[in-house]
Design a protein around this motif. Structure first.
Motif, short mmCIF file in Angstrom:
data_model
loop_
_atom_site.label_atom_id
_atom_site.label_comp_id
_atom_site.label_asym_id
_atom_site.label_seq_id
_atom_site.Cartn_x
_atom_site.Cartn_y
_atom_site.Cartn_z
N SER A 97 -27.31 -13.76 45.64
CA SER A 97 -27.72 -13.19 44.33
C SER A 97 -28.94 -12.11 44.76
O SER A 97 -29.01 -10.89 43.84
N CYS A 100 -27.31 -8.66 45.60
CA CYS A 100 -26.63 -8.06 44.38
C CYS A 100 -27.56 -7.36 43.63
O CYS A 100 -27.48 -6.05 43.19
N ARG A 101 -28.91 -7.82 43.47
CA ARG A 101 -29.74 -7.00 42.78
C ARG A 101 -30.30 -5.93 43.73
O ARG A 101 -30.84 -4.82 42.95
N GLN A 102 -30.31 -5.79 44.73
CA GLN A 102 -30.69 -4.71 45.58
C GLN A 102 -29.94 -3.61 45.41
O GLN A 102 -30.00 -2.46 45.63
N THR A 105 -26.50 -1.12 42.20
CA THR A 105 -27.25 -0.34 41.38
C THR A 105 -27.00 1.16 42.01
O THR A 105 -26.57 1.52 42.85
N PHE A 156 -26.56 -9.50 34.54
CA PHE A 156 -27.29 -10.89 35.05
C PHE A 156 -28.04 -11.79 34.42
O PHE A 156 -28.55 -12.64 34.71
N PRO A 187 -23.21 -10.75 39.23
CA PRO A 187 -23.24 -10.38 38.04
C PRO A 187 -22.02 -10.30 37.52
O PRO A 187 -21.03 -10.08 38.42
#
Length: 211
Positions: A97, A100-102, A105, A156, A187
């Motif tokens: 998780s 993925c956010r890092q 993008t 997300f 996501p």
């Protein structure tokens, strides 16, 4: 002999669990294919070529999560300061998780900065190299998305302790889909309000606080 017997029992248990996970993944992929076909057949605002491109991207994204992200997370799940306060079985999915956010993008941080952000040990530069390799794969995926065109987003959004919302969400393979949602593992990939790849969501009846 006792230690050997314990190792054999552990190996047998692991084999059964892996078989169960593969069966659930195969079933989920068949269900996802049917859902995508049903949803996309009802739309007339996207041409077939664009559908095909984004379906291919969705398959690549799912494979990236289930293989590259998961392999890295398993290696470092017990090393990140962000995961150590969580139950052991949650650590790898939770690190996915964070990754993925890092990485999913248009403008990811450098590999070194991501290591610092996730508080991962250096291990003589091996950790940064592993992050750099995954970062490269994610950049290739993001480039494919932009080449395919159309408005898209990584979704997300999650209401903690809620029930899963089909077809936008599905349970992480080791989780019970009937348990409440705890956190987003990966996501959803959404194009013009069509869910091409659903969220993977970690579910649990545990009251452990999700960050």
């Amino acid at each position: 002999m006792d230690r050997l017997d314990q190792v054999e029992k552990t190996a047998a248990t692991t084999t059964r669990e892996l078989t169960h996970v593969r069966e659930r993944l195969d079933r989920a992929e068949r269900q996802l294919g049917a859902l995508l076909a049903a949803r996309t057949d009802q739309r007339n605002d996207l041409v077939g070529v664009e559908h095909g491109r984004h379906q291919d991207i969705a398959r690549r994204a799912r494979a990236l999560i289930e293989q590259r992200f998961l392999n890295l997370a398993r290696r470092y799940a017990d090393a990140s300061a962000h995961t150590m306060d969580r139950p052991e079985r949650e650590r790898a999915p939770y690190l996915i998780s964070l990754l993925c956010r890092q990485l999913l993008t248009d403008h990811p941080l450098s590999s070194a900065a991501i290591c610092r952000e996730l508080r991962l040990p250096d291990h003589g530069g091996h950790t940064e190299q592993a992050i750099a390799s995954l970062r490269s794969d994610c950049s290739l995926l993001v480039n494919r998305i932009h080449q395919a065109g159309l408005e898209h987003r990584w979704d997300f959004r999650l209401t903690s302790r809620s029930r899963l919302e089909s077809p936008r969400q599905e349970a992480w393979p080791t989780c019970d889909p009937h348990d409440p949602a705890l956190f987003v593992v990966s996501p959803a990939y959404v194009v013009k309000d069509i869910v091409y790849c659903p969220q993977y969501v970690y579910t649990s009846r545990s009251l452990h606080r999700a960050h």
